[in-house]
Write a protein that holds these residues in place. Structure first.
Motif, PDB file in Angstrom:
ATOM      1  N   GLU A 159       0.818  -1.217   0.000  1.00  0.00           N
ATOM      2  CA  GLU A 159       0.000   0.000   0.000  1.00  0.00           C
ATOM      3  C   GLU A 159       0.854   1.271   0.000  1.00  0.00           C
ATOM      4  OE1 GLU A 159      -0.909  -2.740   1.308  1.00  0.00           O
ATOM      5  OE2 GLU A 159      -3.072  -2.961   1.398  1.00  0.00           O
ATOM      6  N   PHE A 160       2.041   1.188   0.646  1.00  0.00           N
ATOM      7  CA  PHE A 160       2.842   2.408   0.792  1.00  0.00           C
ATOM      8  C   PHE A 160       3.933   2.536  -0.277  1.00  0.00           C
ATOM      9  CE2 PHE A 160       2.167   3.212   5.646  1.00  0.00           C
ATOM     10  CZ  PHE A 160       0.799   3.339   5.402  1.00  0.00           C
ATOM     11  N   TRP A 215       2.057   0.074  -4.760  1.00  0.00           N
ATOM     12  CA  TRP A 215       0.786   0.519  -5.331  1.00  0.00           C
ATOM     13  C   TRP A 215       0.707   2.028  -5.558  1.00  0.00           C
ATOM     14  CZ3 TRP A 215      -3.463  -2.833  -2.456  1.00  0.00           C
ATOM     15  CH2 TRP A 215      -3.546  -4.084  -3.094  1.00  0.00           C
ATOM     16  N   VAL A 216       1.602   2.779  -4.944  1.00  0.00           N
ATOM     17  CA  VAL A 216       1.449   4.231  -5.029  1.00  0.00           C
ATOM     18  C   VAL A 216       2.639   4.929  -5.696  1.00  0.00           C
ATOM     19  CG1 VAL A 216      -0.161   4.477  -3.099  1.00  0.00           C
ATOM     20  CG2 VAL A 216       2.299   4.477  -2.656  1.00  0.00           C
ATOM     21  N   CYS A 271     -16.468   7.128   9.299  1.00  0.00           N
ATOM     22  CA  CYS A 271     -17.464   7.208   8.239  1.00  0.00           C
ATOM     23  C   CYS A 271     -16.766   7.444   6.906  1.00  0.00           C
ATOM     24  CB  CYS A 271     -18.389   8.405   8.455  1.00  0.00           C
ATOM     25  SG  CYS A 271     -19.444   8.281   9.862  1.00  0.00           S
ATOM     26  N   THR A 272     -17.425   7.030   5.826  1.00  0.00           N
ATOM     27  CA  THR A 272     -16.937   7.425   4.504  1.00  0.00           C
ATOM     28  C   THR A 272     -17.280   8.889   4.305  1.00  0.00           C
ATOM     29  OG1 THR A 272     -19.024   6.935   3.431  1.00  0.00           O
ATOM     30  CG2 THR A 272     -17.448   5.126   3.587  1.00  0.00           C
ATOM     31  N   GLU A 273     -16.819   9.443   3.179  1.00  0.00           N
ATOM     32  CA  GLU A 273     -17.098  10.850   2.944  1.00  0.00           C
ATOM     33  C   GLU A 273     -18.595  11.129   2.935  1.00  0.00           C
ATOM     34  OE1 GLU A 273     -14.733  13.277  -0.056  1.00  0.00           O
ATOM     35  OE2 GLU A 273     -13.702  11.346  -0.026  1.00  0.00           O
ATOM     36  N   LYS A 275      -3.156   5.617  13.503  1.00  0.00           N
ATOM     37  CA  LYS A 275      -3.518   4.347  12.863  1.00  0.00           C
ATOM     38  C   LYS A 275      -5.007   4.270  12.535  1.00  0.00           C
ATOM     39  CE  LYS A 275      -4.302   1.429  16.918  1.00  0.00           C
ATOM     40  NZ  LYS A 275      -4.045   0.146  17.549  1.00  0.00           N
ATOM     41  N   TRP A 276      -5.840   5.099  13.188  1.00  0.00           N
ATOM     42  CA  TRP A 276      -7.286   4.996  12.988  1.00  0.00           C
ATOM     43  C   TRP A 276      -7.749   5.722  11.731  1.00  0.00           C
ATOM     44  CZ3 TRP A 276      -9.417   1.394  15.753  1.00  0.00           C
ATOM     45  CH2 TRP A 276      -8.835   1.062  16.987  1.00  0.00           C
ATOM     46  N   TYR A 289      -3.508   6.679   8.714  1.00  0.00           N
ATOM     47  CA  TYR A 289      -2.845   5.452   8.249  1.00  0.00           C
ATOM     48  C   TYR A 289      -3.798   4.667   7.350  1.00  0.00           C
ATOM     49  CZ  TYR A 289       0.432   1.516   8.407  1.00  0.00           C
ATOM     50  OH  TYR A 289       1.328   0.547   8.067  1.00  0.00           O
ATOM     51  N   ALA A 321      -3.927   6.249   4.066  1.00  0.00           N
ATOM     52  CA  ALA A 321      -2.767   5.869   3.263  1.00  0.00           C
ATOM     53  C   ALA A 321      -2.968   4.469   2.669  1.00  0.00           C
ATOM     54  CB  ALA A 321      -1.496   5.917   4.112  1.00  0.00           C
ATOM     55  N   ASP A 322      -3.548   3.579   3.455  1.00  0.00           N
ATOM     56  CA  ASP A 322      -3.881   2.243   2.936  1.00  0.00           C
ATOM     57  C   ASP A 322      -4.859   2.365   1.779  1.00  0.00           C
ATOM     58  OD1 ASP A 322      -2.295   0.634   4.452  1.00  0.00           O
ATOM     59  OD2 ASP A 322      -3.842   0.076   5.914  1.00  0.00           O
ATOM     60  N   GLY A 358      -3.400   3.372  -1.312  1.00  0.00           N
ATOM     61  CA  GLY A 358      -2.762   2.230  -1.960  1.00  0.00           C
ATOM     62  C   GLY A 358      -3.783   1.375  -2.683  1.00  0.00           C
ATOM     63  N   ILE A 359      -4.851   1.048  -2.000  1.00  0.00           N
ATOM     64  CA  ILE A 359      -5.893   0.208  -2.594  1.00  0.00           C
ATOM     65  C   ILE A 359      -6.456   0.888  -3.839  1.00  0.00           C
ATOM     66  CG2 ILE A 359      -8.200  -0.752  -2.192  1.00  0.00           C
ATOM     67  CD1 ILE A 359      -7.311  -0.959   0.821  1.00  0.00           C
ATOM     68  N   ARG A 383      -4.820   2.730  -5.755  1.00  0.00           N
ATOM     69  CA  ARG A 383      -3.688   2.889  -6.683  1.00  0.00           C
ATOM     70  C   ARG A 383      -3.436   4.360  -7.013  1.00  0.00           C
ATOM     71  NH1 ARG A 383      -5.001  -1.834  -5.676  1.00  0.00           N
ATOM     72  NH2 ARG A 383      -4.470  -3.648  -6.965  1.00  0.00           N
ATOM     73  N   MET A 384      -3.502   5.193  -5.989  1.00  0.00           N
ATOM     74  CA  MET A 384      -3.193   6.598  -6.213  1.00  0.00           C
ATOM     75  C   MET A 384      -1.695   6.725  -6.308  1.00  0.00           C
ATOM     76  SD  MET A 384      -5.757   8.477  -3.634  1.00  0.00           S
ATOM     77  CE  MET A 384      -7.520   8.422  -3.897  1.00  0.00           C
ATOM     78  N   PHE A 417       5.882   6.826   6.102  1.00  0.00           N
ATOM     79  CA  PHE A 417       4.880   6.932   7.176  1.00  0.00           C
ATOM     80  C   PHE A 417       5.244   6.020   8.344  1.00  0.00           C
ATOM     81  CE2 PHE A 417       1.910   7.362   3.324  1.00  0.00           C
ATOM     82  CZ  PHE A 417       2.258   8.692   3.160  1.00  0.00           C
ATOM     83  N   LYS A 453       3.594   4.531  11.826  1.00  0.00           N
ATOM     84  CA  LYS A 453       2.283   4.362  12.462  1.00  0.00           C
ATOM     85  C   LYS A 453       2.352   4.682  13.952  1.00  0.00           C
ATOM     86  CE  LYS A 453       0.394   0.151  13.082  1.00  0.00           C
ATOM     87  NZ  LYS A 453      -0.359  -1.070  12.802  1.00  0.00           N
ATOM     88  N   SER A 462     -10.054   8.588   7.571  1.00  0.00           N
ATOM     89  CA  SER A 462      -9.740   7.327   6.891  1.00  0.00           C
ATOM     90  C   SER A 462     -10.299   7.288   5.471  1.00  0.00           C
ATOM     91  CB  SER A 462     -10.284   6.147   7.700  1.00  0.00           C
ATOM     92  OG  SER A 462     -11.652   6.334   7.936  1.00  0.00           O
ATOM     93  N   SER A 463     -11.285   8.130   5.174  1.00  0.00           N
ATOM     94  CA  SER A 463     -11.834   8.093   3.823  1.00  0.00           C
ATOM     95  C   SER A 463     -11.132   9.069   2.894  1.00  0.00           C
ATOM     96  CB  SER A 463     -13.321   8.418   3.883  1.00  0.00           C
ATOM     97  OG  SER A 463     -13.501   9.703   4.424  1.00  0.00           O
ATOM     98  N   GLU A 464     -10.223   9.882   3.455  1.00  0.00           N
ATOM     99  CA  GLU A 464      -9.653  10.969   2.650  1.00  0.00           C
ATOM    100  C   GLU A 464      -8.305  10.602   2.026  1.00  0.00           C
ATOM    101  OE1 GLU A 464     -11.731  14.758   4.824  1.00  0.00           O
ATOM    102  OE2 GLU A 464      -9.861  14.030   5.671  1.00  0.00           O
TER     103      GLU A 464
END
Lengths: 1125, 155
Positions: free
Chosen positions: A105-106, A109-110, A987-989, B24-25, B28, B31-32, B35-36, B38-39, B47, B49, B119-121
């Motif tokens: 992920e770090f 993938w980026v 929450c999601t955005e 981590k909440w 982090y 950031a995961d 990755g998922i 693919r940015m 980073f 943790k 976590s969503s940003e």
């Protein structure tokens, strides 16, 4: 660093993750690099380290190479940390002698450039290797799991989870915000693709919940706080007051039959109205009524100085219960006929309806109720005294009579002394008959005396009888003698013949004696209601020209406003009377002892900054007015003859306490104008009411003051959709006719007008507390005094299943929702089509027309960059189902579907879609641009025109239809984030709750012990919601069966020897886990309570607090490691 | 004073090194998620943790600078969203104090940042790291302040 014997022997395992890592990161190169790092004994590349082969390789290597630390460089620890910790443990090490480097992920993938990705992976591994050298074995602690579960949300997901857990034999608290469980599914008519009726499959489950011995259903309740951790949560739940005793209510429905309130029915999506006391729908669980009551009372009630309840009597009038309405009015005000005409009605100023169009005509409705009965049967109930203490009331004005009335009701023998020859004070003797005919005013007055008051007129205290005499005979006295003497002016010419004073003038006119020689021109001095009354009376007595001169401004919103009421001034101007503002009298001009006119002077301001009356003049002369008579109406003065033994207050008034109205002598109370000046009838009534309370308390030897401060703070009431409809104007006598005599100007409402006007009340605070339900309820289940309760429950796990809100279609104004009544949402269609809905399932337009054609519009608010980007998943199938239902119910109708893509991924869904494609529904690919009501042809008039492009044939379509259904998207609940804050859930955005892993842990969250299910996580249909509910139940049950839970040892710990006892950390801990040991003078952390945030660690000046798993050394080493070139 | 040696920057293919302490909440996880999703963003930021932004000890930041980081940032949950109720408020206060201290020590305050990333940003994280890297490339390599040799009479 560990001692020499325990020198770290580190193994580094680099994962290729198939190609996920290896395609970017040169793993061979990285493995070689790792091998050269300090303390690394072994490195290895695996294709899938998480696989059995990879795990075996780690175990093997640990044994072969005698490793004591493990580093895995692979994916995110969120994904596989626990997997590899278990492997480490199985290899014979402590699971915390392990560290992960997140090179997928770090890094891979980026990072675009493979070389850079490789470099970054090396740094991450270097950091992990440096860190792991400092990893000590940690011991986990075990906490017991409380087997009870809290489920938040009683929709289908919550119900499914609750039943699974309860069936397994464990206790469930099911918290539902609304009065019934059932959620959105209960609103649905049919479910796709099987078209079975939603209620038929849902209600048996709801019933199961209702009677399950393991389910405690907490409906109409909300979670307010949650503390604790997995296995040991403490939740506080607010049980909102239902105002109905759940044990006693038999759901007989008698109460909602008599409830006068109508508000939009949420269950029917506002398509119909419901009562304030209601069950949301026939199959509701629990089958108990609920009174919907705003936490504040309606603004009209709050603003009323006498605590009258306009909300109740207005609603009762709308239901044609005039007798109940009138008795409601009389509960607080014994003068409904009078206050129905001359009240200053502050209630109308604050009426919520006024924010949309006009306030409800509350005063006029009160007049209607009283007129209705004055003209019909209205018997007086004579009260026989039950008390021995006698009360004297001095003065039969509104204040005195109210006090007398209320004390009669309490059983006291009351004697009213009046100095004049008729009771009623100014109400009967001075208010001009065109405002209120004497017989109307006298009607209210007589009713009070007829209830059993002993009335003595022509008896003046101080002349015919003394206060001391009264004190001997009566145990309590109320003085309400009003203001008798007119205020005088010191002006040149004031003694001229033809100078009259306001009240004596009005009094004389009222008796029917026409004052002689008023002349043709009359000048009135004063800007209050009395001045206006004098002017109008003079006009009616034949004056050709009437001029009112006042110091104040006509602009009633400014500080210097005239004290007269707006509506009185308007009438006056209509009748041709001139009002000269900002003018003071200078000199009354006379000739031969007769008045010729009046000189004026210009006034610039009336009140000083502190609000006191202090007129300032510019020095200029104002116009000189001609006149034959001057009437001075600038207020009244008191006459305290006979009451010299009582202390006086400001401006010659009597001194009385402003809460209890007690004077300087115990047992003597005073109110009305004699104490407070001359505000209004309703204020006099209030003072009489309050004095009666004081006298009752006085005679019962109770505390006079306790609990009597009235809260008049502003009420916040939420907005509602209101159809604009102006007030019903009361008809008036025509000006030309009415100025000829003293006939009443306002003619009152007809019954029909009154009902129409009363129906304009929107019941902004919902329940009006008319108490009709309480009267009718046979089992006596109604309790309007119920208070909310806070329940505390201990649970081991929580399932959140709070559901969704539909997209607010007004955010897409081009679709005309709320603008065109026949544009409805998909949820509204469900109710329209449902057999239990407002039309019992008949598909008709809002205006009751039959439907020939319907357009169904997909993706409203979904898949739209301007609103929600996500697909709401169920709308396509729902739209096809709606089309199917319409075609079944209306075989001759035409149904159009406008879609972007059809998403029919589900069991039987594609088949259903294919079936619909082959039916005669017109399925058009193209997003609708606009919905308008402008027709293309004459036949289309009254229809809605759907404008869209058919993208398959490339043509613009304009389709006329009768009904448009918007397939509104699914959004998180409006208050989803509030619950997220309570639970610390991410929450999601958009505001959907985030699951722990999108694939592998869809109903877990990052917080151990808290699970999510249903649409609060993301849009999903009924089968998916049920599956998630049951999945969450399975997670909960697996913990309950294990009975205990292993907690992470990564918590803070204080090294006693290092602690200086500064107490810095104690105040920082949000969990209150740190206490001070007074004996040892050091701080102590309770590990069971510590959540492991590390805030205290960073604050410790002596470095005495160790954060296990995140020690300073470990993080320093990691920093150094990643920065080493 | 910190002096930027512009010519050096041009000659070498110098890349800034950034250390980020990620809660981590939220951050982090962001950031995961990056990755998922693919940015793609610059590899300059590494980073580390932490359980909470409130765990970040000022010495972590100092250590990172001392060990050669050109910049440091702390990323935590938005105010009001802290998993540990209020750790991010504590992080915010410490950040302001530490920033002032670093400035007094001669460090450009643009090298030390605090960012709230939920976590969503993931996109927020990507943009932040990209822009921060760009900015540091303009600022050039850090030169840590050293003590000037003391004059003899002062000893």
């Amino acid at each position: 660093m560990s001692t020499e014997e325990e020198k770290p022997r580190i193994g580094v395992f680099i994962c290729k993750c198939g190609k996920n890592i290896a395609s970017k990161v040169a793993v061979e190169n990285v493995a070689k690099y790792a091998e050269d790092l300090e303390n690394v004994e072994f490195s290895q590349i695996n294709t899938f380290t998480c696989s059995a082969v990879g795990q075996g390789a780690i175990e093997e290597a640990v044994k072969t190479h005698n490793l004591n630390r493990v580093v895995v460089a692979s994916c995110s620890p969120t994904m596989h940390e626990s997997t590899f910790q278990t492997v480490t443990e199985e290899a014979g090490l402590n699971k915390y002698q392990f560290q992960m480097a997140n090179i997928r992920e770090f890094a891979s993938w980026v990072t675009k450039d493979p070389e850079q990705a490789t470099e970054k992976a090396k740094r991450l591994i270097s950091g992990a290797v440096a860190r792991v050298g400092y990893h000590e074995p940690l011991e986990e602690s075990i906490v017991p799991i409380n087997p009870n579960t809290l489920i938040i949300g009683g929709g289908i997901a919550g119900i499914s989870a609750a039943l699974k857990i309860a069936d397994a034999g464990h206790r469930v608290y099911l918290v539902e915000k609304t009065p019934s469980i059932g959620g959105r599914m209960a609103q649905l008519d049919k479910t796709f693709p099987t078209l079975d009726c939603a209620a038929c499959i849902l209600t048996p489950k709801m019933v199961d919940i209702g009677k399950h011995p393991n389910v405690e259903l907490l409906s109409y309740s909300e979670v307010v706080s949650v503390d604790g951790y997995v296995g040991n949560f403490q939740a506080k739940i607010r049980k909102k007051p239902r105002y109905v005793d759940m044990e006693k209510c038999t759901a007989c429905d008698d109460c909602s039959d008599v409830c006068p309130v109508l508000v939009p029915d949420e269950f029917n999506e506002g398509l119909s109205m419901r009562r304030a006391i209601y069950v949301p729908f026939p199959q509701a669980v629990p089958q108990k009524y609920t009174i919907d009551k705003h936490s504040d009372r309606s603004p009209c009630r709050v603003s009323c100085p006498i605590d009258n309840n306009p909300h109740a009597y207005v609603r009762l009038i709308s239901e044609q219960k005039y007798d109940v309405a009138l008795s409601k009015i009389r509960e607080a005000n014994p003068f409904p006929s009078i206050c129905g005409r001359v009240c200053e009605h502050t209630c109308e100023d604050v009426c919520k309806r006024g924010e949309y169009d006009d306030p409800v005509a509350i005063m006029s409705l009160k007049r209607f109720a009283s007129d209705y009965f004055r003209n019909n049967e209205d018997p007086v109930e004579v009260i026989t005294p039950t008390r021995n203490e006698k009360v004297a009331i001095i003065g039969a004005g509104p204040s005195g009579l109210t006090c007398a009335n209320n004390l009669l009701e309490k059983g006291y023998p009351v004697t009213v002394f009046e100095q004049s020859d008729k009771p009623g004070g100014l109400m009967t003797s001075c208010l001009p008959s065109y405002r209120i005919p004497e017989e109307v005013a006298m009607y209210d007055v007589k009713r009070i005396l007829d209830r059993g008051a002993n009335y003595k007129n022509n008896t003046k205290v101080g002349k015919d009888i003394t206060l001391e005499d009264l004190q001997k005979e009566y145990q309590a006295i109320f003085v309400a003698i009003g203001m008798q003497n007119p205020a005088k002016l010191d002006l040149p010419g004031i003694d001229l013949k033809g100078v009259l004073y306001g009240l004596p003038f009005l009094k004389e006119v009222k008796t029917g004696n026409k004052p002689k020689d008023l002349g043709n021109k009359v000048i009135v001095i004063g800007g209050g209601n009395v001045a206006i009354d004098c002017a109008k009376s003079a006009l009616r007595l034949g004056a050709k020209e009437v001029n009112v001169v006042c110091l104040e401004s006509r602009d009633l919103s400014c500080d210097d406003a005239m004290p007269a009421h707006e509506w009185e001034i308007e009438d006056t101007e209509e009748e041709g009377i001139k009002i000269h503002t900002y003018l003071g009298p200078e000199k009354i001009l006379g000739e031969d002892g007769k008045i010729k006119g009046m000189e004026t002077k210009v006034c610039v301001s009336v009140y000083s900054e502190d609000g006191s009356f202090h007129p300032l003049y510019s020095g200029e002369k104002g116009p000189t007015l001609e006149g034959d008579t001057v009437i001075i109406a600038i207020g009244q003065r008191t006459d305290l003859t006979g009451f010299e033994s009582l202390e006086t207050g400001i401006a010659g008034t009597l001194k009385a306490d402003n809460i209890t109205y007690e004077t300087s002598q115990p047992g003597i109370f005073a109110g009305g104008d004699i104490v407070f000046g001359t505000p209004s009838v309703v204020n006099a009534v209030m003072e009489g009411t309050e004095a009666a309370i004081s006298i009752d308390r006085f005679l019962n030897n109770e505390d006079l003051k306790a609990g009597r401060i009235k809260d008049m703070s502003k009420v916040e009431i939420v907005d509602r959709d209101v159809e604009i409809k102006s007030r019903v104007r009361m008809s008036k006598a025509p000006v030309a006719e009415r100025i000829k005599d003293f006939r009443e100007i306002d003619l009152g409402y007809s019954e029909e007008e009154a009902i129409t006007e009363a129906e304009r009340c929107i019941s902004c605070a919902v329940c009006c507390e008319c108490l009709e339900c309480d009267i009718i309820c046979e089992p006596k289940a109604i309790d309007h005094t119920q208070k909310e309760e806070i329940l505390e429950v201990d649970v081991g796990a929580i399932v959140v299943a709070t559901g969704f809100d539909g997209f607010d279609a007004t955010r897409k104004p081009e679709y005309g929702y709320k603008k065109y009544p026949n544009v409805i949402t998909s949820l509204e269609f469900e109710r329209l089509s449902s057999a239990s809905g407002p039309t019992e399932g008949d598909l008709i337009t809002k205006d009751g027309r039959p439907i020939e054609s319907v357009a169904i519009i997909h993706c409203v608010g979904s898949r739209d960059i301007n609103t929600n980007q996500h697909c709401s998943r169920l709308c396509c199938m729902n739209a096809l189902k709606d089309a199917n239902i319409i075609r079944e119910k209306l075989p001759d109708s035409t149904v159009y579907e406008f879609y972007i893509d059809i998403r029919a991924a589900g069991k039987g869904y594609e088949e259903y879609y294919q079936k619909m494609l082959r039916s005669d529904i017109r399925i058009i690919r193209g997003k609708v641009a606009e919905i308008t009501n402008i027709p293309d042809t004459k036949e289309d008039e009254g229809k809605l025109i759907v404008v869209a492009e058919d993208t398959l044939i490339g043509a613009i379509l304009r389709v006329p239809v009768d009904l448009v259904i918007l397939m509104v998207g699914i959004e998180p609940k409006k208050d989803a984030r509030d619950l997220a804050h309570i639970l610390h859930l991410p929450c999601t955005e958009e505001g959907f709750y985030v699951e722990r892993h999108p694939k592998l842990a869809p109903t877990d969250t990052v917080i151990e012990g808290i699970h999510v299910a249903g649409t609060c996580q993301f849009p999903k249909d009924v089968p998916d919601s049920v599956a998630q509910g049951e999945s969450a139940a399975a997670s909960v049950l697996s913990k309950i069966s294990r009975g205990e839970y292993v907690t992470e040892p990564t918590k803070a710990h204080i090294e006693d020897d290092l602690c200086s006892g500064c107490r810095n950390c104690i105040g920082l801990c949000p969990y209150l886990a740190i206490s001070f040991d007074e004996e040892k003078e050091i701080a102590h952390i309770d590990t069971a309570v510590c959540a492991g945030c590390g805030v205290c660690v960073a604050s410790c000046p002596s470095g005495a607090i160790i954060h296990k798993g995140y020690t300073d050394e470990q993080i320093f080493a990691e920093i150094q490691g990643v920065l080493t070139d | 004073m910190v002096v930027t040696k512009e010519e050096n920057v041009k000659q070498t293919d110098w890349e800034p090194k950034i250390i980020g302490f990620l809660c981590k909440w939220c951050s982090y996880s962001a950031a995961d998620l990056a990755g998922i999703s693919r940015m793609d963003y610059p590899p300059n930021a590494i980073f580390i943790k932490v359980p909470c932004s409130g765990r970040v000890d000022p010495t972590f930041v100092l250590k990172a600078f001392a060990d050669g980081a050109d910049a440091v940032f702390i990323a935590g949950c938005h105010l009001g969203d802290c998993h540990y109720i209020e750790g991010n408020y504590k992080a915010m206060r410490r950040y302001e104090l530490l920033k002032a201290t670093l400035k007094q020590m001669g460090l450009d305050e643009r090298r030390f940042r605090l960012e709230w990333i939920s976590s969503s940003e993931a996109k927020h994280l990507k943009v932040f790291v990209t822009e921060f890297t760009e900015q540091l490339k303009e600022l050039g390599p850090i030169e840590l302040p050293t003590l000037a040799p003391l004059a003899k009479e002062e000893i």
